[in-house]
Design a protein around this motif. Structure first.
Motif, PDB file in Angstrom:
ATOM      1  N   ARG A  53       0.832  -1.210   0.000  1.00  0.00           N
ATOM      2  CA  ARG A  53       0.000   0.000   0.000  1.00  0.00           C
ATOM      3  C   ARG A  53       0.864   1.258   0.000  1.00  0.00           C
ATOM      4  O   ARG A  53       0.554   2.244  -0.678  1.00  0.00           O
ATOM      5  N   SER A  54       1.954   1.231   0.764  1.00  0.00           N
ATOM      6  CA  SER A  54       2.854   2.381   0.820  1.00  0.00           C
ATOM      7  C   SER A  54       3.492   2.646  -0.542  1.00  0.00           C
ATOM      8  O   SER A  54       3.624   3.808  -0.962  1.00  0.00           O
ATOM      9  N   GLU A 104       1.018   4.342  -2.771  1.00  0.00           N
ATOM     10  CA  GLU A 104       0.891   5.764  -2.422  1.00  0.00           C
ATOM     11  C   GLU A 104       2.078   6.564  -2.922  1.00  0.00           C
ATOM     12  O   GLU A 104       1.912   7.678  -3.456  1.00  0.00           O
ATOM     13  N   ASP A 105       3.280   6.031  -2.768  1.00  0.00           N
ATOM     14  CA  ASP A 105       4.481   6.733  -3.251  1.00  0.00           C
ATOM     15  C   ASP A 105       4.461   6.872  -4.766  1.00  0.00           C
ATOM     16  O   ASP A 105       4.873   7.897  -5.315  1.00  0.00           O
ATOM     17  N   ALA A 153      -6.638   2.056  -2.182  1.00  0.00           N
ATOM     18  CA  ALA A 153      -5.480   2.585  -1.463  1.00  0.00           C
ATOM     19  C   ALA A 153      -5.405   4.094  -1.563  1.00  0.00           C
ATOM     20  O   ALA A 153      -4.914   4.767  -0.651  1.00  0.00           O
ATOM     21  N   LEU A 154      -5.898   4.634  -2.669  1.00  0.00           N
ATOM     22  CA  LEU A 154      -5.770   6.072  -2.936  1.00  0.00           C
ATOM     23  C   LEU A 154      -7.108   6.793  -2.868  1.00  0.00           C
ATOM     24  O   LEU A 154      -7.275   7.862  -3.467  1.00  0.00           O
ATOM     25  N   ARG A 173      -7.246  10.619  -2.150  1.00  0.00           N
ATOM     26  CA  ARG A 173      -6.481  11.569  -2.968  1.00  0.00           C
ATOM     27  C   ARG A 173      -7.382  12.189  -4.034  1.00  0.00           C
ATOM     28  O   ARG A 173      -7.921  11.476  -4.892  1.00  0.00           O
TER      29      ARG A 173
END
Length: 207
Positions: free
Chosen positions: A99-100, A103-104, A121-122, A125
């Protein structure tokens, strides 16, 4: 373009890959798929297969160790040994790392992320367009049968297994019991809208 990142989620046989490639080319976006797993593996310092297996409904480690003692039951209902005892990061840690990485990747912009439930996950945003490409199971089964050696009944069974695994993935990674249309900004049914037209809709929405 108001959306710096586009996420494409698709069910097997819905034509998501075809639509994603065409839309990404038109928008000038880099397509990101297996890169997510590769980067997560590098950051975790493990083999790529270890991270990829975390995305499966049951890990190879689980299947290998099921008959051994010292098992503990996770929330998924599967009995698993402590991965740390075998020199591997815990599944929860690897899921968090995936997930990280998603996001990155989105933070860099200019990308189209395919699969990995990146839309979930996003979700928070505002610069991400979340797209689901779907079709009825029967239609997807017919497409699979037409592109493989599977008979119609077996193809439909495979589609249903895939859908079950997808639901399991979403539950394990994001604690979502039931995927909803409202998890997405754009939902396209390729039974009525062919993949090339689906790509055009994605381009219009993203641009």
């Amino acid at each position: 373009m108001p959306f710096a990142t586009v996420c494409i989620s698709g069910e097997d046989g819905a034509g998501a890959a075809e639509a994603a490639q065409a839309a990404a080319q038109a928008l000038g976006l880099r397509v990101i798929d297996e890169d997510i797993i590769t980067k997560a593996a590098i950051e975790a310092g493990v083999e790529r297969e270890v991270v990829a297996d975390v995305e499966q409904s049951r890990s190879k480690l689980v299947r290998l160790l099921e008959s051994m003692s010292g098992m503990a039951t996770l929330g998924t209902g599967y009995a698993v040994a402590d991965p740390a005892a075998y020199g591997q990061p815990a599944s929860d840690a690897l899921r968090g790392l995936i997930r990280s990485v998603i996001e990155d990747t989105a933070a860099t912009g200019g990308v189209m992320i395919v699969s990995h439930a990146a839309s979930l996950a996003l979700a928070d945003r505002p610069d991400v367009l979340r797209v689901l490409i779907t079709a009825p199971p029967e239609v997807r089964g017919e497409r699979l049968a037409g592109s493989s050696d599977l008979g119609g009944d077996e193809a439909l069974k495979q589609i249903r297994r895939s859908d079950s695994n997808r639901a399991d993935y979403i539950k394990r990674f994001y604690d979502v019991d039931s995927e909803q249309a409202t998890h997405y900004d754009l939902v396209i049914n390729t039974d009525r809208v062919p993949p090339q037209q689906a790509a055009a809709l994605i381009v219009s929405a993203a641009g």
